[in-house]
Design a protein around this motif. Structure first.
Motif, PDB file in Angstrom:
ATOM      1  N   GLY A  47       0.838  -1.110   0.101  1.00 23.74           N
ATOM      2  CA  GLY A  47       0.134   0.106  -0.016  1.00 23.74           C
ATOM      3  C   GLY A  47       0.857   1.340   0.017  1.00 23.74           C
ATOM      4  O   GLY A  47       2.076   1.204   0.249  1.00 23.74           O
ATOM      5  N   PRO A  48       0.320   2.350  -0.220  1.00 21.65           N
ATOM      6  CA  PRO A  48       0.888   3.682  -0.176  1.00 21.65           C
ATOM      7  C   PRO A  48       1.625   3.866   1.173  1.00 21.65           C
ATOM      8  O   PRO A  48       0.942   3.799   2.156  1.00 21.65           O
ATOM      9  N   GLY A  49       2.852   4.270   1.117  1.00 26.15           N
ATOM     10  CA  GLY A  49       3.449   4.348   2.574  1.00 26.15           C
ATOM     11  C   GLY A  49       3.987   3.202   2.960  1.00 26.15           C
ATOM     12  O   GLY A  49       4.611   3.249   3.883  1.00 26.15           O
ATOM     13  N   LEU A 282       7.960  11.890 -10.672  1.00 26.48           N
ATOM     14  CA  LEU A 282       6.610  11.471  -9.849  1.00 26.48           C
ATOM     15  C   LEU A 282       5.718  12.441 -10.141  1.00 26.48           C
ATOM     16  O   LEU A 282       6.159  13.863 -10.403  1.00 26.48           O
ATOM     17  N   PRO A 283       4.421  12.216  -9.953  1.00 28.66           N
ATOM     18  CA  PRO A 283       3.372  13.231  -9.949  1.00 28.66           C
ATOM     19  C   PRO A 283       3.632  14.170  -8.912  1.00 28.66           C
ATOM     20  O   PRO A 283       3.783  14.024  -7.723  1.00 28.66           O
ATOM     21  N   ALA A 284       3.340  15.508  -9.316  1.00 30.41           N
ATOM     22  CA  ALA A 284       3.509  16.697  -8.602  1.00 30.41           C
ATOM     23  C   ALA A 284       2.915  16.669  -7.328  1.00 30.41           C
ATOM     24  O   ALA A 284       1.806  16.044  -6.908  1.00 30.41           O
ATOM     25  N   GLY A 285       3.812  16.932  -6.203  1.00 26.98           N
ATOM     26  CA  GLY A 285       3.296  16.762  -4.772  1.00 26.98           C
ATOM     27  C   GLY A 285       3.184  15.596  -4.000  1.00 26.98           C
ATOM     28  O   GLY A 285       2.998  15.493  -2.920  1.00 26.98           O
ATOM     29  N   THR A 286       3.922  14.438  -4.752  1.00 28.53           N
ATOM     30  CA  THR A 286       4.213  13.185  -4.018  1.00 28.53           C
ATOM     31  C   THR A 286       5.538  13.210  -3.207  1.00 28.53           C
ATOM     32  O   THR A 286       6.320  13.665  -3.679  1.00 28.53           O
ATOM     33  N   THR A 290       7.157   7.879   0.543  1.00 28.60           N
ATOM     34  CA  THR A 290       5.847   6.983   0.625  1.00 28.60           C
ATOM     35  C   THR A 290       5.639   6.262  -0.565  1.00 28.60           C
ATOM     36  O   THR A 290       4.778   5.682  -0.510  1.00 28.60           O
ATOM     37  N   VAL A 291       6.335   6.411  -1.620  1.00 30.25           N
ATOM     38  CA  VAL A 291       6.300   5.575  -2.829  1.00 30.25           C
ATOM     39  C   VAL A 291       6.497   4.100  -2.792  1.00 30.25           C
ATOM     40  O   VAL A 291       7.500   3.775  -2.142  1.00 30.25           O
ATOM     41  N   ASN A 292       5.522   3.298  -3.161  1.00 30.01           N
ATOM     42  CA  ASN A 292       5.632   1.925  -3.187  1.00 30.01           C
ATOM     43  C   ASN A 292       5.057   1.139  -4.532  1.00 30.01           C
ATOM     44  O   ASN A 292       4.438   1.918  -5.254  1.00 30.01           O
ATOM     45  N   GLY A 310       0.630  12.416  -1.014  1.00 28.14           N
ATOM     46  CA  GLY A 310       0.815  13.676  -1.231  1.00 28.14           C
ATOM     47  C   GLY A 310       1.488  14.279  -0.061  1.00 28.14           C
ATOM     48  O   GLY A 310       1.554  13.806   1.161  1.00 28.14           O
ATOM     49  N   SER A 311       2.436  15.251  -0.311  1.00 25.61           N
ATOM     50  CA  SER A 311       3.014  16.102   0.678  1.00 25.61           C
ATOM     51  C   SER A 311       2.589  17.590   0.742  1.00 25.61           C
ATOM     52  O   SER A 311       2.024  18.153  -0.220  1.00 25.61           O
ATOM     53  N   GLY A 312       2.761  18.364   1.714  1.00 26.83           N
ATOM     54  CA  GLY A 312       2.476  19.678   1.765  1.00 26.83           C
ATOM     55  C   GLY A 312       1.031  20.272   1.634  1.00 26.83           C
ATOM     56  O   GLY A 312       0.162  19.279   2.333  1.00 26.83           O
ATOM     57  N   ASP A 313       0.722  20.624   0.671  1.00 29.24           N
ATOM     58  CA  ASP A 313      -0.820  21.015   0.671  1.00 29.24           C
ATOM     59  C   ASP A 313      -1.527  19.735   0.172  1.00 29.24           C
ATOM     60  O   ASP A 313      -2.804  19.806   0.382  1.00 29.24           O
ATOM     61  N   GLY A 314      -0.928  18.779  -0.536  1.00 24.89           N
ATOM     62  CA  GLY A 314      -1.703  17.745  -0.970  1.00 24.89           C
ATOM     63  C   GLY A 314      -1.503  16.514  -0.009  1.00 24.89           C
ATOM     64  O   GLY A 314      -1.668  15.435  -0.484  1.00 24.89           O
ATOM     65  N   ALA A 315      -1.172  16.714   1.334  1.00 23.11           N
ATOM     66  CA  ALA A 315      -1.020  15.689   2.155  1.00 23.11           C
ATOM     67  C   ALA A 315      -2.264  14.793   2.185  1.00 23.11           C
ATOM     68  O   ALA A 315      -3.452  15.171   2.292  1.00 23.11           O
ATOM     69  N   GLY A 316      -1.946  13.611   2.261  1.00 28.55           N
ATOM     70  CA  GLY A 316      -3.230  12.438   2.483  1.00 28.55           C
ATOM     71  C   GLY A 316      -3.666  12.239   1.103  1.00 28.55           C
ATOM     72  O   GLY A 316      -4.342  11.108   0.987  1.00 28.55           O
ATOM     73  N   ALA A 317      -3.725  12.900   0.059  1.00 32.25           N
ATOM     74  CA  ALA A 317      -3.890  12.340  -1.467  1.00 32.25           C
ATOM     75  C   ALA A 317      -2.960  11.235  -2.009  1.00 32.25           C
ATOM     76  O   ALA A 317      -1.879  10.991  -1.444  1.00 32.25           O
TER      77      ALA A 317
END
Length: 451
Positions: A47-49, A282-286, A290-292, A310-317
């Motif tokens: 899974g992600p992370g 990688l997609p912007a904001g990744t 956490t990539v797997n 996601g990181s920053g403003d996109g955290a959780g996506a």
């Protein structure tokens, strides 16, 4: 030669499968398919992370001889009438390897394991149903991999646990009641003959990602593990360590290619000489850490689904890419799972409740919108299999048209056999509850002659 597919002549229906209706809404991306795998537990890092760190190994109470035993005998045949298989599989010989966990395949060989009393019994099997060899391992040694050595030889790598009385450093293993320390090692064998090629080689800990990637359990109980290393399938030596990546993360090894992150890029290098094969953004904001890779990577296609948070403003996506490891090209974006039907050449991509079929050029040729997020299981012989985890039903799609079909005999009752893995010659590992069978490439000459 591929066997003929009969399933599409059968009218769509129920019988434990999903009803042939769908919600036309395309909203939402749905759950990650690794959240509840209908075909059994995914390898670590699904899974992600990355999921939890691998468990600390324990030394076996009684030493287990790790030497493989060459067999060469046909596996136990299962009577087709006793199985609820897709119709196109009922004309083939079906055997019982004794696998209870998902198998892997390479070059016409399948490898899996089953729990037998107090040990794991690994069984390597030819696609025609012949058991090539078996090997025993401690119950904790569930991590295994298939790879390819420099000369093209298919390699099976099995883990083992040895008890070191010399007091190895804490964190490298787990102490038992006698103060011994469990050390994880791996050994490579020729997949077809069981000839030992190298090892045992000590590794930091259990397998933590697809392929020859290993890590110590780490300091935190629910952490993502310690520093990762990737091995060379040719020598067993460390081909790449995270210590050399300056903050990057190793996420997979596949047939001699090592996949890792570096800054905001996904990078592939050769395990033979460390040369860079390709890189992509990688997609912007990744968040690269956490990539797997989600699930296993097919040796027949080298398609890998990478997922990251996601990181920053996109955290959780969650971002997802379907990448061809052969050249680093992006086949699809937003993917949560994908596979290719080798019979039709259609690539099946799942993104939440939306399933699309892509042709050889990557163009979308059909789209199916389901009532809930789907967990893709497999595709082969013109059919794609996915599960509706909330409803508890199986969705089967025609990979040429994307329509729902019913490939099982409506007059047969019992547990559905769910194909988990196909190879290029249409041999398939099929799951029945916890047990797996192998649908071989051998035609059942007694089919239609039973009472």
């Amino acid at each position: 030669m591929r066997r003929r597919t009969f399933a599409l002549a059968v009218p769509a229906g129920l019988l434990g499968l999903a009803a042939c209706t769908s919600d036309e809404s395309e909203s939402g991306t749905g759950a990650d398919p690794s959240a509840a795998d209908p075909a059994g537990a995914d390898p670590a890092g699904a899974g992600p992370g990355g999921g939890d760190a691998p468990a600390t190994p324990e030394p076996p109470a009684i030493p287990i001889d790790p030497t493989p035993t060459v067999e060469g005998a046909q596996a136990e045949t299962v009577v087709g009438a006793d199985l609820r298989l897709p119709l196109e599989m009922t004309v083939m010989v079906v055997v019982k390897p004794g696998w209870t966990a998902p198998a892997l395949q390479l070059d016409g060989m399948f490898l899996g394991y089953g729990e037998q009393e107090d040990v794991l019994r690994y069984v390597a099997m030819d696609q025609d149903g012949t058991i090539a060899w078996t090997a025993r391992r401690p119950l904790s040694c569930t991590g295994f991999a298939l790879s390819r050595a420099d000369e093209g030889r298919a390699v099976a790598v099995l883990a083992d646990v040895i008890a070191d009385g010399g007091g190895s450093a804490a964190g490298e293993g787990g102490d038992d009641a006698e103060g011994r320390v469990a050390i994880t090692s791996v050994t490579a064998y020729d997949l077809a003959t069981a000839e030992q090629l190298w090892g045992p080689v000590e590794v930091p800990g259990p397998q933590i990602a697809p392929g020859l990637v290993f890590a110590s359990p780490g300091d935190q109980l629910m952490g993502t593990g310690g520093e990762r290393v990737a091995l060379s399938a040719s020598t067993g030596e460390v081909a790449l360590s995270e210590a050399d990546l300056e903050g990057g993360r190793i996420i997979a090894e596949h047939l001699g290619t090592i996949l890792h992150t570096e800054a905001e890029q996904l990078v592939a290098v050769s395990s033979a000489d460390g040369s860079r094969l390709w890189k992509l953004e990688l997609p912007a904001g990744t968040d690269p850490l956490t990539v797997n890779v989600v699930g296993e990577i097919s040796p027949d296609t080298s398609l890998a689904v990478t997922r990251g948070l996601g990181s920053g403003d996109g955290a959780g996506a969650v971002s997802g890419l379907l990448v061809d490891l052969a050249d680093g090209s992006v086949v699809a974006e937003g993917a949560s799972a994908a596979t290719r039907d080798l019979a039709t050449g259609t690539t099946v991509v799942v993104s939440g409740n939306v399933v699309t079929g892509l042709d050889a050029s990557g163009a979308e040729v059909w789209r199916h919108v389901d009532t809930e997020p789907l967990q893709l299981v497999s595709a082969g012989e013109r059919l794609a299999y996915a599960a509706r985890p909330q409803e508890g039903t199986l969705v089967v799609l025609d990979t040429l048209q994307g329509v729902m079909v019913q490939p099982y005999d409506a007059d047969v009752s019992g547990t559905l056999g769910m194909p988990e893995l196909f190879n290029a010659e249409a041999a398939a590992a099929v799951r029945f509850d916890r047990e797996r069978c192998l649908v071989t490439t051998t035609l059942d000459e007694s089919f239609g002659m039973r009472e």
